[in-house]
Design a protein around this motif. Structure first.
Motif, short mmCIF file in Angstrom:
data_model
loop_
_atom_site.label_atom_id
_atom_site.label_comp_id
_atom_site.label_asym_id
_atom_site.label_seq_id
_atom_site.Cartn_x
_atom_site.Cartn_y
_atom_site.Cartn_z
N MET A 214 0.84 -1.21 0.00
CA MET A 214 0.00 0.00 0.00
C MET A 214 0.87 1.26 0.00
O MET A 214 0.40 2.34 -0.35
CB MET A 214 -0.94 0.03 1.22
N SER A 215 2.15 1.11 0.40
CA SER A 215 3.01 2.31 0.44
C SER A 215 3.75 2.56 -0.89
O SER A 215 4.54 3.49 -0.99
CB SER A 215 4.00 2.21 1.59
N ILE A 216 3.47 1.72 -1.90
CA ILE A 216 4.11 1.95 -3.22
C ILE A 216 3.64 3.31 -3.74
O ILE A 216 2.46 3.65 -3.67
CB ILE A 216 3.71 0.82 -4.21
N THR A 232 3.32 2.85 -14.68
CA THR A 232 3.37 3.16 -13.24
C THR A 232 4.11 2.04 -12.49
O THR A 232 4.29 0.95 -13.03
CB THR A 232 1.95 3.28 -12.63
N LEU A 233 4.46 2.33 -11.25
CA LEU A 233 5.12 1.31 -10.42
C LEU A 233 4.17 0.14 -10.15
O LEU A 233 4.58 -1.03 -10.14
CB LEU A 233 5.50 1.93 -9.08
N VAL A 234 2.88 0.48 -9.96
CA VAL A 234 1.88 -0.58 -9.72
C VAL A 234 1.86 -1.53 -10.91
O VAL A 234 1.82 -2.76 -10.77
CB VAL A 234 0.48 0.02 -9.48
N SER A 235 1.92 -0.96 -12.10
CA SER A 235 1.91 -1.78 -13.32
C SER A 235 3.15 -2.68 -13.39
O SER A 235 3.06 -3.86 -13.73
CB SER A 235 1.85 -0.85 -14.54
N ASP A 236 4.32 -2.11 -13.04
CA ASP A 236 5.56 -2.90 -13.08
C ASP A 236 5.40 -4.17 -12.24
O ASP A 236 5.75 -5.26 -12.66
CB ASP A 236 6.75 -2.09 -12.53
N LYS A 265 -3.90 -1.14 -5.59
CA LYS A 265 -2.82 -1.71 -4.78
C LYS A 265 -3.33 -2.88 -3.93
O LYS A 265 -2.59 -3.82 -3.67
CB LYS A 265 -2.18 -0.62 -3.92
N GLU A 266 -4.62 -2.82 -3.55
CA GLU A 266 -5.16 -3.98 -2.83
C GLU A 266 -5.16 -5.21 -3.72
O GLU A 266 -4.83 -6.32 -3.30
CB GLU A 266 -6.57 -3.69 -2.32
#
Ligand code: ADP
Ligand code: TRP
Length: 328
Positions: A214-216, A232-236, A265-266
Motif C-alpha cells: 500500500m506504500s508503493i 506506473t510502479l503498480v503496473s511494473d 494496490k489492494e
C-alpha cells in the motif's frame, strides 16, 4: 545433463527483486538442468561482521530456497565456505587477472563513489566470483541484470587462464538474465535493494506485506478520474505477478474511472500474497529446524565437492602442481 549454477549472499531478507530477478528464473531451470545453487557467504564477510547474523541469514536463505521449491535431493544446495577449495582456485585466477581489468568492475566503482570501505576483498570480488563459477563447469549462470558484468568477467578471466595454461582447461559459461524482469523497482521507484532500504521481503507476514504494497508510490489523481496503469510502479509489479488477462482487466477498470490507486494496490497485494501464501508457511516450518537445514547443506557440500575437485585438479595439473590431497 547441462548444468546451471548461481549464488546469493546471505546478507539480509530475501526481497522481491532477488526473487523475480534471480530466484524464480533459477528455480525454473530444475527440469532441464542439474542445478548447483549456493549461499555466497565468503562474499558476505566483506559487509557483514556479525557471526550470529551470518549464521541466521544463512539458514534463512536455505529455508527460503527449499520453501520456494528447490529440490535439494535431485539438485545441489551448498554453502560456499563448506567447499573452501574455491579460494585456492581464486588464487590461480588472481595470478592472471590484471588490476586495470578489476578497476572496471561496477561493485568496486560503486564502493569508491559512495565512499564505502574498499578492501582487497571488494576489489577481488569478481575473481572469487569467477572461481565460484569456473569450479563447477556450469553451462549457464542465472543472475539479475546487475550481476551480468561479473559473469562476463568470469568468462574473460577463464579466457586469460586458458590462454596462459592450456586451451579448454576452464569452461566458459553463459550469463542468463531474465529479459522481462531486468531491474525490479523498489517502493520508491529506484532499483529494489537491501542497500537502499526500499525492499519488500518475500516472507514478511501478511500484514506487513500489505502495508508495504500500500506504500508503493502512486500519484494523487482523484478516485473518479480515469487512470493509466501502464508506466506506473503498480503496473511494473502487477505485470510480474498477474496473468496478462488479469493485467488487461485492471488496466481497463482503471481507465474507465471510479477506481482509485488504493483499490489497485489492494489487488496487487492479493496477487503477490497468493504467490507467497503457501511458501511462507513452508518457510516458517523449515526455518524452525536448523539441524535439518544444516544436513541439507552438508549433503550439498559433499556433492558439490565431488564435482569441483576434478576441476581443481585439472587446473593444478595445468599449472604444474601435483593433484590435491585435500579430502572432504
Ligand atoms: P541486494 O541488491 O538487495 O543486495 P543481491 O546483490 O544480494 O541484492 O542480489 C542477489 C541476486 O538478486 C542477484 O542475482 C541480483 O542480480 C538479483 N537482484 C537483486 N536486486 C534485484 C532487482 N531489484 N531486480 C532484479 N534482480 C535483482
Ligand atoms: N555476486 C552475486 C550477488 O551479489 C553473488 C554471487 C557470488 C554469485 N558468486 C556467484 C552469483 C557466482 C552467481 C555466480 O548477488
Amino acid at each position: 545433463m547441462k548444468r546451471s549454477l548461481t549464488g546469493i549472499r546471505p546478507s539480509g531478507n530475501v526481497h522481491l527483486g532477488n526473487y523475480l530477478g534471480m530466484i524464480r528464473p533459477a528455480l525454473a531451470r530444475q527440469d532441464d538442468y542439474q542445478c548447483l545453487y549456493f549461499l555466497a557467504d565468503m562474499h558476505t564477510v566483506n559487509t557483514l561482521r556479525d557471526a550470529s547474523l551470518m549464521r541466521a541469514y544463512s539458514y534463512d536463505l536455505v529455508a527460503c530456497w527449499l520453501a520456494l521449491g528447490f529440490d535439494h535431493k535431485k539438485h545441489i544446495l551448498y554453502r560456499q565456505s563448506d567447499v573452501p577449495m574455491v579460494a585456492e582456485l581464486a588464487w590461480y585466477l588472481s595470478c592472471c587477472t590484471g588490476m586495470g581489468f578489476l578497476e572496471k568492475a561496477h561493485a568496486y566503482k560503486d564502493a569508491l563513489a559512495q565512499q564505502r570501505e574498499v578492501n582487497h576483498g571488494v576489489f577481488a570480488y569478481p575473481v572469487l566470483m569467477a572461481a565460484d563459477i569456473l569450479m563447477y563447469d556450469p553451462d549457464i549462470v542465472p543472475v539479475g541484470k546487475d550481476q551480468k558484468q561479473h559473469v562476463e568477467m568470469a568468462r574473460d578471466i577463464a579466457g586469460s587462464f586458458n590462454a596462459l595454461f592450456g586451451d579448454g582447461c576452464l569452461k566458459l559459461p553463459e550469463p542468463r538474465v531474465q529479459q522481462e524482469v531486468m531491474a525490479v523497482p523498489g517502493l520508491d521507484g529506484k532499483k529494489m535493494s537491501k542497500s537502499y532500504g526500499n525492499e519488500i521481503p518475500i516472507f514478511c507476514d501478511e500484514k506487513t506485506l500489505k502495508k508495504l504494497v500500500m506504500s508503493i508510490k502512486t500519484d494523487s489523481t482523484a478516485l473518479e478520474a480515469p487512470k493509466k496503469l501502464e508506466g506506473t510502479l503498480v503496473s511494473d509489479f502487477f505485470s510480474l505477478f498477474a496473468t496478462p488477462e488479469k493485467f488487461q482487466d485492471l488496466s481497463q477498470r482503471l481507465a474507465a474511472g471510479g477506481l482509485g490507486w488504493g483499490h489497485a494496490k489492494e489487488e496487487l497485494f492479493e496477487v503477490i500474497n497468493a504467490e507467497f501464501r503457501e511458501p511462507r508457511e513452508r518457510y516458517q516450518r523449515l526455518r524452525s529446524d536448523e539441524p535439518h537445514l544444516e544436513k541439507v547443506l552438508q549433503d550439498g557440500a559433499q556433492r558439490a565437492f565431488g564435482i569441483g575437485f576434478p576441476v581443481l585438479n585439472r587446473v593444478r595439473k595445468a599449472v604444474g602442481f601435483q593433484a590435491s590431497r585435500y579430502h572432504f
